[in-house]
Design a protein around this motif. Structure first.
Motif, mmCIF file in Angstrom:
data_model
loop_
_atom_site.group_PDB
_atom_site.id
_atom_site.type_symbol
_atom_site.label_atom_id
_atom_site.label_comp_id
_atom_site.label_asym_id
_atom_site.label_seq_id
_atom_site.Cartn_x
_atom_site.Cartn_y
_atom_site.Cartn_z
ATOM 1 N N PHE A 45 45.227 48.317 44.197
ATOM 2 C CA PHE A 45 46.728 48.905 44.378
ATOM 3 C C PHE A 45 46.149 50.149 45.829
ATOM 4 C CE2 PHE A 45 49.382 52.496 45.304
ATOM 5 C CZ PHE A 45 50.760 51.195 45.894
ATOM 6 N N ALA A 46 44.816 50.598 45.164
ATOM 7 C CA ALA A 46 44.732 51.531 46.641
ATOM 8 C C ALA A 46 44.187 51.053 47.653
ATOM 9 C CB ALA A 46 43.263 52.828 45.483
ATOM 10 N N GLU A 47 43.217 50.290 47.145
ATOM 11 C CA GLU A 47 42.675 48.655 48.237
ATOM 12 C C GLU A 47 43.570 48.514 49.149
ATOM 13 O OE1 GLU A 47 39.718 45.751 48.332
ATOM 14 O OE2 GLU A 47 39.024 46.253 47.039
ATOM 15 N N THR A 48 44.395 48.004 48.494
ATOM 16 C CA THR A 48 46.011 46.911 49.237
ATOM 17 C C THR A 48 46.427 48.081 49.140
ATOM 18 O OG1 THR A 48 45.823 45.505 46.962
ATOM 19 C CG2 THR A 48 47.423 45.639 48.889
ATOM 20 N N TYR A 49 47.222 49.195 49.723
ATOM 21 C CA TYR A 49 47.907 50.496 50.677
ATOM 22 C C TYR A 49 46.644 50.901 51.392
ATOM 23 C CZ TYR A 49 51.598 53.414 50.751
ATOM 24 O OH TYR A 49 52.603 54.083 50.930
ATOM 25 N N ALA A 50 45.621 51.207 51.478
ATOM 26 C CA ALA A 50 44.591 51.234 52.462
ATOM 27 C C ALA A 50 44.864 50.462 53.759
ATOM 28 C CB ALA A 50 43.718 51.531 51.284
ATOM 29 N N GLU A 51 44.629 48.881 53.324
ATOM 30 C CA GLU A 51 44.209 47.944 53.759
ATOM 31 C C GLU A 51 45.892 48.363 54.605
ATOM 32 O OE1 GLU A 51 43.689 44.557 52.609
ATOM 33 O OE2 GLU A 51 41.842 44.975 52.126
ATOM 34 N N GLY A 52 47.124 47.878 54.571
ATOM 35 C CA GLY A 52 48.227 47.369 54.619
ATOM 36 C C GLY A 52 49.171 48.788 54.594
ATOM 37 N N GLY A 53 48.424 49.952 54.181
ATOM 38 C CA GLY A 53 49.649 51.206 54.708
ATOM 39 C C GLY A 53 51.068 50.701 53.679
ATOM 40 N N PRO A 73 48.957 41.321 48.209
ATOM 41 C CA PRO A 73 47.482 40.635 48.952
ATOM 42 C C PRO A 73 47.677 39.148 48.105
ATOM 43 C CG PRO A 73 47.253 42.392 47.347
ATOM 44 C CD PRO A 73 48.649 42.564 47.338
ATOM 45 N N LEU A 74 46.955 38.130 48.423
ATOM 46 C CA LEU A 74 46.335 36.772 47.441
ATOM 47 C C LEU A 74 44.966 38.312 46.751
ATOM 48 C CD1 LEU A 74 46.297 34.844 50.782
ATOM 49 C CD2 LEU A 74 48.012 35.348 48.866
ATOM 50 N N PRO A 75 45.569 36.611 45.234
ATOM 51 C CA PRO A 75 44.500 36.971 44.334
ATOM 52 C C PRO A 75 42.993 36.239 45.336
ATOM 53 C CG PRO A 75 46.263 35.106 44.224
ATOM 54 C CD PRO A 75 46.218 35.599 44.994
ATOM 55 N N ARG A 76 41.968 36.804 44.402
ATOM 56 C CA ARG A 76 40.724 36.946 44.353
ATOM 57 C C ARG A 76 40.007 36.347 43.547
ATOM 58 N NH1 ARG A 76 39.223 42.584 46.740
ATOM 59 N NH2 ARG A 76 38.743 43.111 44.917
ATOM 60 N N ARG A 77 38.633 35.211 43.967
ATOM 61 C CA ARG A 77 38.054 35.393 42.343
ATOM 62 C C ARG A 77 37.330 36.591 42.114
ATOM 63 N NH1 ARG A 77 34.977 29.612 43.793
ATOM 64 N NH2 ARG A 77 36.889 28.813 42.861
ATOM 65 N N ASP A 78 37.762 36.556 40.477
ATOM 66 C CA ASP A 78 37.082 37.195 39.699
ATOM 67 C C ASP A 78 35.430 37.020 39.182
ATOM 68 O OD1 ASP A 78 37.450 39.650 38.297
ATOM 69 O OD2 ASP A 78 38.390 39.141 36.459
ATOM 70 N N LYS A 79 34.808 37.827 39.707
ATOM 71 C CA LYS A 79 33.505 37.707 38.972
ATOM 72 C C LYS A 79 33.685 37.386 37.363
ATOM 73 C CE LYS A 79 32.057 40.788 42.835
ATOM 74 N NZ LYS A 79 31.561 41.769 43.128
ATOM 75 N N GLY A 80 32.416 36.969 36.944
ATOM 76 C CA GLY A 80 32.386 37.059 35.813
ATOM 77 C C GLY A 80 31.518 35.809 35.150
ATOM 78 N N ALA A 81 30.588 35.357 34.450
ATOM 79 C CA ALA A 81 29.787 34.529 33.616
ATOM 80 C C ALA A 81 30.877 32.921 33.491
ATOM 81 C CB ALA A 81 29.219 34.622 32.590
ATOM 82 N N ALA A 82 30.591 32.273 34.301
ATOM 83 C CA ALA A 82 31.525 30.999 33.124
ATOM 84 C C ALA A 82 30.682 30.297 31.887
ATOM 85 C CB ALA A 82 31.143 29.800 34.627
ATOM 86 N N ALA A 83 31.580 29.615 31.652
ATOM 87 C CA ALA A 83 31.122 28.938 29.670
ATOM 88 C C ALA A 83 30.670 28.397 29.607
ATOM 89 C CB ALA A 83 32.377 28.685 29.656
ATOM 90 N N PRO A 84 29.918 27.208 28.892
ATOM 91 C CA PRO A 84 29.686 25.821 30.014
ATOM 92 C C PRO A 84 30.115 24.702 30.022
ATOM 93 C CG PRO A 84 28.920 26.755 27.452
ATOM 94 C CD PRO A 84 29.527 27.531 27.954
ATOM 95 N N ASN A 85 31.470 24.786 30.339
ATOM 96 C CA ASN A 85 32.627 23.706 30.807
ATOM 97 C C ASN A 85 32.826 24.181 31.764
ATOM 98 O OD1 ASN A 85 34.036 26.281 30.502
ATOM 99 N ND2 ASN A 85 35.734 24.649 29.179
ATOM 100 N N GLY A 86 32.255 25.257 32.528
ATOM 101 C CA GLY A 86 32.186 26.227 33.942
ATOM 102 C C GLY A 86 33.908 26.736 34.171
#
Length: 127
Positions: A45-53, A73-86
């Motif tokens: 929220f802090a990032e979103t509010y700072a960007e767009g006021g 804001p639009l969702p973005r891909r989360d960082k994390g390890a993928a399982a063997p099925n991707g």
């Protein structure tokens, strides 16, 4: 005189952000077994509010941008390890994110409620 207070705008934007984040988390959990699905998350929220006021951005020509509407804001891909099925969804991580989003939503409601109480008290009205 009857303008919306910046504090109530911020609380409204924070509640909308938390609701949108809960929707993204629910989508992640629903697709926890889908091969190749990549977990998504919302920016903080802090990032979103700072960007767009706290105001909405036009994402396409023709979109309206109300001055008092909150920006989601639009969702973005989360960082994390993928399982063997991707698939990169971790149910434990989603549970933690869900608790954080719930806490953010409750904070926004508390800010809004307390602001309303202060305004009522200044006008000499009680609940």
């Amino acid at each position: 005189m009857f303008e919306k207070l910046e504090l109530t705008r911020m609380a409204q934007a924070m509640a909308a952000q938390a609701g949108a984040r809960m929707g993204v988390i629910a989508q992640n959990v629903a697709n926890a077994d889908t091969p190749g699905f990549k977990a998504m998350d919302m920016p903080s929220f802090a990032e979103t509010y700072a960007e767009g006021g706290g105001h909405m951005r036009a994402t396409r020509p023709g979109h309206s941008t109300g001055a008092d509407a909150s920006m989601t804001p639009l969702p973005r891909r989360d960082k994390g390890a993928a399982a063997p099925n991707g698939n990169s969804v971790s149910l434990e991580t989603e549970m933690v994110k869900s608790a954080g989003a719930r806490q953010d939503h409750e904070m926004a409601l508390a800010i809004y409620r307390n602001t309303s109480d202060i305004i009522r008290a200044s006008l000499g009205r009680s609940r």
